[in-house]
Motif scaffolding. Structure first.
Motif, mmCIF file in Angstrom:
data_model
loop_
_atom_site.group_PDB
_atom_site.id
_atom_site.type_symbol
_atom_site.label_atom_id
_atom_site.label_comp_id
_atom_site.label_asym_id
_atom_site.label_seq_id
_atom_site.Cartn_x
_atom_site.Cartn_y
_atom_site.Cartn_z
ATOM 1 N N GLN A 1 0.831 -1.218 0.000
ATOM 2 C CA GLN A 1 0.000 0.000 0.000
ATOM 3 C C GLN A 1 0.860 1.261 0.000
ATOM 4 O O GLN A 1 0.509 2.253 -0.633
ATOM 5 N N VAL A 2 2.005 1.209 0.700
ATOM 6 C CA VAL A 2 2.888 2.379 0.749
ATOM 7 C C VAL A 2 3.408 2.680 -0.661
ATOM 8 O O VAL A 2 3.362 3.824 -1.128
ATOM 9 N N ASP A 3 3.862 1.635 -1.375
ATOM 10 C CA ASP A 3 4.395 1.838 -2.730
ATOM 11 C C ASP A 3 3.305 2.308 -3.687
ATOM 12 O O ASP A 3 3.521 3.189 -4.525
ATOM 13 N N GLU A 4 2.136 1.693 -3.552
ATOM 14 C CA GLU A 4 1.041 2.063 -4.450
ATOM 15 C C GLU A 4 0.664 3.536 -4.260
ATOM 16 O O GLU A 4 0.484 4.267 -5.230
ATOM 17 N N ALA A 5 0.570 3.950 -2.997
ATOM 18 C CA ALA A 5 0.206 5.352 -2.712
ATOM 19 C C ALA A 5 1.277 6.281 -3.286
ATOM 20 O O ALA A 5 0.956 7.295 -3.911
ATOM 21 N N LEU A 6 2.529 5.873 -3.133
ATOM 22 C CA LEU A 6 3.638 6.698 -3.624
ATOM 23 C C LEU A 6 3.586 6.808 -5.147
ATOM 24 O O LEU A 6 3.688 7.893 -5.722
ATOM 25 N N ARG B 1 1.036 6.472 -7.068
ATOM 26 C CA ARG B 1 -0.142 7.204 -7.536
ATOM 27 C C ARG B 1 -0.166 8.646 -7.033
ATOM 28 O O ARG B 1 -1.110 9.388 -7.320
ATOM 29 N N SER B 2 0.846 9.014 -6.243
ATOM 30 C CA SER B 2 0.909 10.359 -5.634
ATOM 31 C C SER B 2 -0.355 10.696 -4.855
ATOM 32 O O SER B 2 -0.903 11.792 -4.974
ATOM 33 N N VAL B 3 -0.825 9.725 -4.101
ATOM 34 C CA VAL B 3 -2.000 9.980 -3.248
ATOM 35 C C VAL B 3 -1.634 9.545 -1.826
ATOM 36 O O VAL B 3 -0.798 8.668 -1.649
ATOM 37 N N PRO B 4 -2.270 10.139 -0.843
ATOM 38 C CA PRO B 4 -1.932 9.718 0.527
ATOM 39 C C PRO B 4 -2.484 8.327 0.824
ATOM 40 O O PRO B 4 -3.588 7.983 0.382
ATOM 41 N N LEU B 5 -1.706 7.577 1.550
ATOM 42 C CA LEU B 5 -2.112 6.210 1.887
ATOM 43 C C LEU B 5 -3.414 6.188 2.702
ATOM 44 O O LEU B 5 -4.242 5.297 2.544
ATOM 45 N N VAL B 6 -3.596 7.188 3.556
ATOM 46 C CA VAL B 6 -4.804 7.193 4.392
ATOM 47 C C VAL B 6 -6.082 7.298 3.571
ATOM 48 O O VAL B 6 -7.163 6.963 4.053
ATOM 49 N N THR B 7 -5.974 7.748 2.306
ATOM 50 C CA THR B 7 -7.167 7.737 1.465
ATOM 51 C C THR B 7 -7.112 6.592 0.448
ATOM 52 O O THR B 7 -8.109 5.925 0.221
ATOM 53 N N SER B 8 -5.921 6.331 -0.125
ATOM 54 C CA SER B 8 -5.855 5.279 -1.156
ATOM 55 C C SER B 8 -6.068 3.896 -0.551
ATOM 56 O O SER B 8 -6.592 3.001 -1.203
#
Ligand SMILES: Nc1ncnc2c1ncn2[C@@H]1O[C@H](COP(=O)(O)OP(=O)(O)O)[C@@H](O)[C@H]1O
Ligand SMILES: [Mg+2]
Length: 400
Positions: free
Chosen positions: A339-344, A346-353
């Motif tokens: 999830q950390v890599d995916e959020a990074l 996609r340039s979105v915060p992990l708390v929402t993605s």
């Protein structure tokens, strides 16, 4: 002191407005832009930090209020006053519809202007000031997750808890918090702001921060260790005083450096979140850091130890960690590379993605611990009867 932004289409009329403002006797800070109401959008940023927007445009028609409407929609607390020649009924109706509070015509009535300013000043001092809680995020060693936690906490408080949030990147190396928050360069950095500290006011702070969400601003780090080394504690002091007034939550990404500036930030923080991992190097450095905090006179309750990338099977388990550090672990966050890599990416915060992931939930709980939810005002009997059942926050105790 109220902030006034004057948009005037005439360099001849503007001084008359300025004179009326001065006669009012209300302390104010005035910025003036010479343009028409149609060009108002180019000053959107500066207008956002004002308490009063005065639009002086004699040729204004009822169809040209889009910019005013947008400015008022972005800043609901902004008070807008139009100054026109002889306003038509259509203009009056359109102005009121978009949220303009006063439409004044020439010659300007000094008494009316003074009444408006007095009202805005009274409203501002009667509770417009926020009393932001400042929390610093520090770690003894890079790679602990300090920035990731600070960035996601900031998002979670702003987007999910509806707080006005400022994240200040004070890390002394290659500051990266703003990179994690938006795919664009910041308008200015902390060192740019410090170089203009003599002019510091709400408008300057507003112009230097990068807005990444309606409630969330980031003051980007110096981005270069040499520039970071030039920051002075008294500069940070002024920025923090202003930030506390303007935000509900101020997060400072300290990183790993302890020096006069970061120690000033720690001294003036309401709480310090020290991030560690279950590894010998973090244990050794973490213990040393806690000793320094003790020497600096911080009460034990001010420092919260957070274990990031928690692994229940690691050799250094929580009891060992607590024994070595001589401190209790306040909270732990799981490792979640996917999830950390995916959020990074996609340039979105992990708390929402990855809203439902254990890591995002853990970050939200940490937010509740560091910024306890604001108590609702007491309800009357009917309110209590119809109130929803309160949700009991899950325990924050670490599972040993
Ligand atoms: N809980 C976690 N799970 C997975 N990866 C993490 C976690 N926390 C941090 N990371 C990753 O670890 C690396 C270091 O994190 P960062 O926040 O930059 O640390 P620091 O600011 O303390 O140097 C980054 O690549 C980050 O994405
Ligand atoms: Mg960092």
């Amino acid at each position: 002191m109220i902030d006034i932004f004057l948009i005037s289409s005439s360099a001849e009329r503007a001084p008359h407005i300025v004179a009326r403002l001065e006669e009012s006797g209300v302390a104010h800070c005035l910025r003036t832009a010479y343009c028409t109401a149609r060009q108002l959008r180019t000053h959107a940023r500066a207008i956002r930090s004002a308490d009063l927007l005065i639009v002086d445009d004699v040729d204004l028609s009822a169809h040209e209020l889009d910019g005013v409407e947008e400015a008022l929609a972005c800043s609901p607390a902004l008070h807008c006053m139009l100054v026109t020649q002889a306003p038509s009924a259509a203009l009056l109706t359109a102005a009121m519809r978009v949220g303009v509070r006063q439409v004044l015509s020439w010659p300007l009535d000094a008494y009316k202007v003074a009444t408006v300013l007095t009202h805005i000043a009274a409203k501002k001092s009667a509770g417009m000031r926020r009393a932001g809680r400042v929390v610093s995020f520090a770690s003894c060693k890079g790679g602990s997750g300090t920035t990731l936690i600070a960035v996601n906490l900031a998002w979670s408080l702003a987007a999910l808890r509806d707080r006005r949030v400022l994240l200040i990147d004070l890390s002394q190396q290659f500051a990266d918090a703003s990179l994690l928050m938006a795919n664009k360069p910041p308008p200015a950095t902390l060192s740019d702001l410090c170089s203009r500290i003599d002019q510091l006011d709400a408008a300057l702070l507003d112009a230097c921060v990068m807005r990444v969400h309606a409630n969330l601003d980031v003051l980007a780090g110096a981005g270069d260790p040499l520039k970071a080394a030039e920051l002075r504690p008294e500069q940070l002091k002024q920025i923090l005083t202003l930030a506390r007034e303007r935000y509900d939550a101020v997060l400072i990404d300290i990183g790993q450096s302890l020096n006069s500036v970061t120690i000033h930030a720690l001294d003036h923080s309401d709480a310090i979140c020290m991030v560690v991992r279950q590894n010998l190097l973090y244990l050794h450095g973490g213990r040393r850091m806690l000793d320094i905090f003790k020497e600096l006179g911080y009460p034990p309750g001010k420092v919260r130890v957070v274990v990031n990338q928690y692994d229940k099977n690691a050799c250094i388990n929580l009891p060992t960690l607590e024994r070595t550090l001589g401190a209790t672990v306040a909270h732990q966050l799981p490792r979640d590379e996917k999830q950390v890599d995916e959020a990074l990416n996609r340039s979105v915060p992990l708390v929402t993605s990855a809203h439902d992931s254990a890591l995002a939930q853990g970050i939200r709980l940490l937010g509740d611990m560091l910024w306890p939810p604001i108590a609702e005002p007491r309800k009357g009997m009917l309110g209590r009867l119809f109130a929803a059942r309160p949700t009991v926050p899950p325990q924050l105790k670490p599972g040993h």
